[in-house]
Design an enzyme around this catalytic site. Structure first.
Site, PDB file in Angstrom:
ATOM      1  N   ASP A  67       0.819  -1.212   0.000  1.00 52.96           N
ATOM      2  CA  ASP A  67       0.000   0.000   0.000  1.00 52.96           C
ATOM      3  C   ASP A  67       0.852   1.262   0.000  1.00 52.96           C
ATOM      4  OD1 ASP A  67       0.923  -0.513   2.573  1.00 52.96           O
ATOM      5  OD2 ASP A  67      -1.061  -0.842   3.425  1.00 52.96           O
ATOM      6  N   ASP A 136      -7.357  -3.505  14.499  1.00 49.14           N
ATOM      7  CA  ASP A 136      -8.741  -3.800  14.089  1.00 49.14           C
ATOM      8  C   ASP A 136      -8.809  -4.970  13.102  1.00 49.14           C
ATOM      9  OD1 ASP A 136      -7.603  -2.703  11.840  1.00 49.14           O
ATOM     10  OD2 ASP A 136      -8.987  -1.006  11.674  1.00 49.14           O
ATOM     11  N   HIS A 138      -7.088  -5.176  10.243  1.00 46.88           N
ATOM     12  CA  HIS A 138      -6.829  -4.870   8.821  1.00 46.88           C
ATOM     13  C   HIS A 138      -5.519  -5.514   8.352  1.00 46.88           C
ATOM     14  CE1 HIS A 138      -4.783  -0.780   9.944  1.00 46.88           C
ATOM     15  NE2 HIS A 138      -3.851  -1.664   9.714  1.00 46.88           N
ATOM     16  N   GLU A 143      -9.515  -2.151   5.540  1.00 50.43           N
ATOM     17  CA  GLU A 143     -10.132  -1.891   6.838  1.00 50.43           C
ATOM     18  C   GLU A 143     -11.349  -2.811   7.020  1.00 50.43           C
ATOM     19  OE1 GLU A 143      -8.498  -0.201   8.811  1.00 50.43           O
ATOM     20  OE2 GLU A 143      -8.010   1.843   8.200  1.00 50.43           O
TER      21      GLU A 143
HETATM   22  P1  PGA Z   1       2.261  -1.716  12.684  1.00 52.00           P
HETATM   23  O1  PGA Z   1       1.071  -1.591  11.629  1.00 52.00           O
HETATM   24  O2  PGA Z   1       3.166  -2.767  12.148  1.00 52.00           O
HETATM   25  O3  PGA Z   1       2.927  -0.360  12.690  1.00 52.00           O
HETATM   26  O4  PGA Z   1       1.645  -2.084  13.976  1.00 52.00           O
HETATM   27  C1  PGA Z   1       0.511  -2.760  11.151  1.00 52.00           C
HETATM   28  C2  PGA Z   1      -0.688  -2.405  10.284  1.00 52.00           C
HETATM   29  O5  PGA Z   1      -1.379  -1.422  10.592  1.00 52.00           O
HETATM   30  O6  PGA Z   1      -0.940  -3.126   9.301  1.00 52.00           O
END
Ligand code: PGA
Length: 260
Positions: A67, A136, A138, A143
């Site tokens: 992304d 959450d 994702h 999302e």
């Molecule tokens: P993080 O993010 O590795 O910074 O916890 C993971 C994500 O949001 O996919």
């Protein structure tokens, strides 16, 4: 799914790095799908170490990132392009032309997303998709309520996700509202998936992804539909798993012929 529980993020990342190195040994021209965020940093550090030790060669490797924020130029210090070059690519012998990220400044976003999907297909698909997970559930920026069949497209970030990134942007109002993200359908087409999660903040999302019902409310649960998924977690991220003792036993008693 194979659930690999290690005491620390570093130990779990070493297991993950061995999986990546195995894929590169089996297929030196492998196509890797890559995440950003805090989670993959110890994995990237370990892969850089293996590369320096002559145990991981990236010369023929192609990468596709999951992304990118809409509206950020590659040189923006918070762009995923910048993150990847700073934390990973510049330390490897990877070829610039083999690195792909969605373009946050694309004028025609649907056409750009379509091209990204075509580029993945033209390279023969993703051999190993590495993933983090949001609190959450994702994966990439899919999302909750993202279609489990979704393809690369623009997504609107949830308020929770934007808050999670506020500090690094120096304020919530600076966090973009949109991102271009591979879809869940895109991710599920990879030949193997490797999901990483560390810390108690991820425990609920991991429990839902591994043991919960398949639901777009926890997008990572879609990985239950994929035939080859490894989940590398530290003890804190594993604490919501009901069958943790079983997963530990399975990993510790793995038959010698079974690949890591
Ligand atoms: P993080 O993010 O590795 O910074 O916890 C993971 C994500 O949001 O996919």
């Amino acid at each position: 799914m194979e659930i690999i529980i290690q005491t620390t993020p570093e130990a779990a990342s070493k297991v993950a790095a061995r999986i990546v190195a195995r894929v590169l040994r089996e297929k030196p021209e492998a196509v890797l799908g890559l995440p950003t965020g805090n989670t993959p940093l110890p994995l990237y550090r370990e892969l850089i170490r293996l590369h320096r030790a002559g145990q991981a060669d990236f010369r023929r490797v192609t990468t596709f990132n999951l992304d990118e924020y809409v509206g950020l130029a590659p040189e923006h210090p918070r762009s995923f392009y910048h993150f990847m070059w700073e934390n990973f690519f510049r330390h490897l012998n990877i070829k610039r032309g083999k690195v792909h990220l969605p373009d946050g400044l694309a004028k025609d976003i649907p056409a750009h997303c379509d091209r990204y999907e075509k580029e993945i297909r033209a390279m023969g698909g993703i051999d190993l998709q590495i993933l983090g997970i949001g609190a959450d559930g994702h994966i990439a920026f899919n999302e909750p309520t993202s279609s489990l069949a979704s393809r690369t497209r623009i997504k609107t970030l949830t308020p929770e996700t934007r808050r999670d990134h506020a500090r690094e942007f120096g304020g919530l109002n600076r966090v973009p509202h949109h991102a271009i993200t591979m879809g869940i359908g895109t991710i599920l087409e990879a030949r193997e998936c490797l999901l990483l999660a560390f810390g108690g903040r991820k425990a609920r999302a991991i429990a839902g992804a591994v043991e919960g019902p398949v639901s777009s409310m926890n997008p990572a649960s879609a990985l239950q539909l994929h035939p080859v998924v490894r989940v590398c977690v530290d003890r804190a991220a594993a604490k919501g798993l009901k069958r943790a003792a079983y997963y530990r036993w399975v990993y510790e008693n793995k038959p010698g012929w079974q690949v890591e």
